[in-house]
Design a protein around this motif. Sequence first.
Motif, PDB file in Angstrom:
ATOM      1  N   ALA A 133       0.988  -1.119  -0.043  1.00  0.00           N
ATOM      2  CA  ALA A 133       0.218  -0.073  -0.106  1.00  0.00           C
ATOM      3  C   ALA A 133       0.829   1.267  -0.034  1.00  0.00           C
ATOM      4  CB  ALA A 133      -0.791   0.007   1.357  1.00  0.00           C
ATOM      5  N   ALA A 134       1.115   1.979  -1.084  1.00  0.00           N
ATOM      6  CA  ALA A 134       1.904   3.174  -1.291  1.00  0.00           C
ATOM      7  C   ALA A 134       1.097   4.236  -2.252  1.00  0.00           C
ATOM      8  CB  ALA A 134       3.043   2.644  -1.937  1.00  0.00           C
ATOM      9  N   ARG A 135       1.618   5.380  -1.917  1.00  0.00           N
ATOM     10  CA  ARG A 135       1.028   6.433  -2.817  1.00  0.00           C
ATOM     11  C   ARG A 135       2.103   7.398  -2.648  1.00  0.00           C
ATOM     12  NH1 ARG A 135      -2.742  11.565  -1.017  1.00  0.00           N
ATOM     13  NH2 ARG A 135      -1.116  12.345  -2.192  1.00  0.00           N
ATOM     14  N   SER A 136       2.074   8.391  -3.884  1.00  0.00           N
ATOM     15  CA  SER A 136       3.125   9.411  -3.919  1.00  0.00           C
ATOM     16  C   SER A 136       2.625  10.710  -3.457  1.00  0.00           C
ATOM     17  CB  SER A 136       3.439   9.482  -5.499  1.00  0.00           C
ATOM     18  OG  SER A 136       2.373  10.064  -6.435  1.00  0.00           O
ATOM     19  N   TRP A 137       3.762  11.711  -3.237  1.00  0.00           N
ATOM     20  CA  TRP A 137       3.326  13.013  -2.766  1.00  0.00           C
ATOM     21  C   TRP A 137       4.094  14.046  -3.482  1.00  0.00           C
ATOM     22  CZ3 TRP A 137      -0.223  13.646   1.348  1.00  0.00           C
ATOM     23  CH2 TRP A 137      -0.613  12.408   2.124  1.00  0.00           C
ATOM     24  N   GLN A 138       3.771  14.985  -4.068  1.00  0.00           N
ATOM     25  CA  GLN A 138       4.698  16.078  -4.578  1.00  0.00           C
ATOM     26  C   GLN A 138       4.889  16.962  -3.446  1.00  0.00           C
ATOM     27  OE1 GLN A 138       2.990  17.609  -8.248  1.00  0.00           O
ATOM     28  NE2 GLN A 138       2.892  15.453  -9.079  1.00  0.00           N
ATOM     29  N   GLY A 139       5.751  17.814  -3.583  1.00  0.00           N
ATOM     30  CA  GLY A 139       5.999  18.653  -2.436  1.00  0.00           C
ATOM     31  C   GLY A 139       4.957  19.612  -2.027  1.00  0.00           C
ATOM     32  N   TRP A 140       4.027  20.161  -2.810  1.00  0.00           N
ATOM     33  CA  TRP A 140       2.884  20.877  -2.366  1.00  0.00           C
ATOM     34  C   TRP A 140       1.868  20.221  -1.747  1.00  0.00           C
ATOM     35  CZ3 TRP A 140      -1.932  19.944  -4.276  1.00  0.00           C
ATOM     36  CH2 TRP A 140      -2.068  19.018  -5.389  1.00  0.00           C
ATOM     37  N   GLN A 141       1.792  18.797  -1.837  1.00  0.00           N
ATOM     38  CA  GLN A 141       0.810  18.073  -1.366  1.00  0.00           C
ATOM     39  C   GLN A 141       1.006  17.865   0.214  1.00  0.00           C
ATOM     40  OE1 GLN A 141       1.073  15.026  -4.638  1.00  0.00           O
ATOM     41  NE2 GLN A 141      -1.126  15.005  -5.001  1.00  0.00           N
ATOM     42  N   VAL A 142       2.324  17.748   0.502  1.00  0.00           N
ATOM     43  CA  VAL A 142       2.738  17.225   1.732  1.00  0.00           C
ATOM     44  C   VAL A 142       1.990  18.489   2.795  1.00  0.00           C
ATOM     45  CG1 VAL A 142       4.427  16.883   3.645  1.00  0.00           C
ATOM     46  CG2 VAL A 142       4.682  15.948   1.155  1.00  0.00           C
ATOM     47  N   PRO A 143       2.197  19.578   2.846  1.00  0.00           N
ATOM     48  CA  PRO A 143       3.139  20.369   2.051  1.00  0.00           C
ATOM     49  C   PRO A 143       4.447  20.494   2.717  1.00  0.00           C
ATOM     50  CG  PRO A 143       1.654  21.960   3.296  1.00  0.00           C
ATOM     51  CD  PRO A 143       1.466  20.433   3.742  1.00  0.00           C
ATOM     52  N   ILE A 144       5.592  20.581   1.868  1.00  0.00           N
ATOM     53  CA  ILE A 144       6.983  20.959   2.249  1.00  0.00           C
ATOM     54  C   ILE A 144       7.128  22.504   2.149  1.00  0.00           C
ATOM     55  CG2 ILE A 144       9.318  20.593   1.625  1.00  0.00           C
ATOM     56  CD1 ILE A 144       8.656  18.034   0.405  1.00  0.00           C
ATOM     57  N   ASN A 145       7.009  23.263   3.159  1.00  0.00           N
ATOM     58  CA  ASN A 145       6.978  24.618   3.205  1.00  0.00           C
ATOM     59  C   ASN A 145       8.231  25.226   3.109  1.00  0.00           C
ATOM     60  OD1 ASN A 145       4.076  24.985   3.572  1.00  0.00           O
ATOM     61  ND2 ASN A 145       4.331  24.050   5.499  1.00  0.00           N
ATOM     62  N   THR A 146       8.504  25.917   2.204  1.00  0.00           N
ATOM     63  CA  THR A 146       9.901  26.517   2.070  1.00  0.00           C
ATOM     64  C   THR A 146       9.886  27.906   1.882  1.00  0.00           C
ATOM     65  OG1 THR A 146      10.176  26.641  -0.241  1.00  0.00           O
ATOM     66  CG2 THR A 146      10.441  24.517   0.768  1.00  0.00           C
ATOM     67  N   THR A 147      11.020  28.674   1.886  1.00  0.00           N
ATOM     68  CA  THR A 147      11.253  30.053   1.671  1.00  0.00           C
ATOM     69  C   THR A 147      11.053  30.258   0.037  1.00  0.00           C
ATOM     70  OG1 THR A 147      13.541  29.920   1.069  1.00  0.00           O
ATOM     71  CG2 THR A 147      12.923  30.476   3.304  1.00  0.00           C
ATOM     72  N   SER A 148      10.990  31.533  -0.298  1.00  0.00           N
ATOM     73  CA  SER A 148      10.716  31.784  -1.746  1.00  0.00           C
ATOM     74  C   SER A 148      11.810  32.008  -2.736  1.00  0.00           C
ATOM     75  CB  SER A 148       9.640  33.112  -1.649  1.00  0.00           C
ATOM     76  OG  SER A 148       8.381  32.876  -1.228  1.00  0.00           O
ATOM     77  N   ALA A 149      12.942  31.616  -2.155  1.00  0.00           N
ATOM     78  CA  ALA A 149      14.483  31.587  -2.774  1.00  0.00           C
ATOM     79  C   ALA A 149      14.284  30.497  -4.087  1.00  0.00           C
ATOM     80  CB  ALA A 149      15.430  31.855  -1.978  1.00  0.00           C
ATOM     81  N   HIS A 150      13.824  30.958  -5.193  1.00  0.00           N
ATOM     82  CA  HIS A 150      13.512  29.830  -6.300  1.00  0.00           C
ATOM     83  C   HIS A 150      15.145  29.190  -6.481  1.00  0.00           C
ATOM     84  CE1 HIS A 150       9.233  29.716  -6.762  1.00  0.00           C
ATOM     85  NE2 HIS A 150       9.347  31.275  -6.384  1.00  0.00           N
ATOM     86  N   SER A 151      15.052  27.898  -6.769  1.00  0.00           N
ATOM     87  CA  SER A 151      16.264  27.385  -7.095  1.00  0.00           C
ATOM     88  C   SER A 151      17.207  27.147  -5.879  1.00  0.00           C
ATOM     89  CB  SER A 151      17.160  27.877  -8.342  1.00  0.00           C
ATOM     90  OG  SER A 151      17.681  28.771  -7.993  1.00  0.00           O
ATOM     91  N   SER A 152      17.013  27.742  -4.664  1.00  0.00           N
ATOM     92  CA  SER A 152      17.862  27.735  -3.437  1.00  0.00           C
ATOM     93  C   SER A 152      17.139  27.927  -2.180  1.00  0.00           C
ATOM     94  CB  SER A 152      19.034  28.659  -3.521  1.00  0.00           C
ATOM     95  OG  SER A 152      18.406  30.077  -3.567  1.00  0.00           O
ATOM     96  N   ALA A 153      15.932  27.305  -2.181  1.00  0.00           N
ATOM     97  CA  ALA A 153      14.826  27.511  -1.229  1.00  0.00           C
ATOM     98  C   ALA A 153      15.675  26.527   0.052  1.00  0.00           C
ATOM     99  CB  ALA A 153      13.456  27.022  -1.678  1.00  0.00           C
TER     100      ALA A 153
END
Length: 418
Positions: free
Chosen positions: A91-111
């Motif tokens: 029993a497995a499912r996938s999660w993208q970052g926004w679905q968890v959500p993995i909250n990060t800073t807004s520094a794109h490509s180096s968050a």
Amino acid sequence: MPLLVMKFGGTSVADLARIENAAKKVQAEVARGYDVIVIVSAMSGETNKMVGFVEGTSKLYDAREYDAVVSSGENVTAGLMALRLQEMGIAARSWQGWQVPINTTSAHSSARFISIPREHIDAKFAEGFKVAVVAGFQGVSAEGRITTLGRGGSDTTAVAFAAAFGAERCDIYTDVDGVYTTDPRITNKARKLDKIAFEEMLELASLGAKVLQTRSVELAMRYKVRLRVLSSFEDTDENSGTLVCDEDEIMESKVVSGVAYSRDEAKVTLVRVEDRPGIAAAIFGPLAEAGVNVDMIVQNISEVEAGSSKGATTDMTFSCPVNQVARAQKAMEDAVAAGTITYDGIVVDSDVAKISVVGIGMRSHAGVAATMFKALSKENVNIKVIATSEIKISVLIDRKYMELAVQALHDAFELEKA
């Protein structure tokens, strides 16, 4: 249930056969009674392909759209891994970052991470799911945009999840079977370490060892996450690989644990800089603003020439990656034009390498520097710059002697012996 985090790098999931191989390793941990969070990278080469698509479409690209494109490879791998596990009856499912959500800073490509809430994944485990497959390298900003963490970000994702979920261990599966005393390609005497302390691994990672990403080791050290580095392509058990752990878990450390090297270094010297308070800030401030990664710094003895109207001067030497030399020269030229510094010239040596010995045992043992310098002297290797810390000694030497120096130091400290 006890929880384990397993991370698979790009070479470990490079095609469907390797994804199946990785899934079997996950299946084995589930059979041992673990709930598992699997962190996956994009298939080998996919991220570079996505970067090429972006650069071929727009030279001055929007960083937010860049992240949306280059993060797609991890989404594909996560979905395929979940499908393979389901085919195996797990029993497995996938999660993208926004679905968890993995909250990060807004520094794109180096968050950087802000938080990883547990409730959604914990709820699925409570429903009977055994595996959560999470796309590494990515998160979501407060504005709701996809972000990425920079190269090697999947390692950092894995450690962050292990810390957030209180995992028993974080296993990093890669194309090598552990951490070695030095690069086995340079000397066949290199030995795989059973354990290495966080501080030693952090030094080795920052000095050029490519086994683990530096940010992931920093995070593991801060939150005391036990890391294990092991091969995706070999049969493994609980004693496989190298455990990266707290110093207290290591019964007795050798004085030196490893020899690291960085091939592409440069030595830059500012000749006859005015010697006055604030001169170092006037030099290294502009270098930092220009993004130059300065490492070793040496300031020579000041001297005053008879009859000179300049007063005391000094030579200031520093090392940096060879591909940042032009940027460093430009920063210094701009500083001269702004009137903040003066010097008689810049001397650049782009043909040097950095060799370092690392070990927590240095704290309580004298004579490490003497042994290192004697071994290099015996091979007629001249030292250009020396820098030390509590558990590290680094030297700059001519690049042509790099492999000879690594072999000599590995022998001098008898690292082939357990």
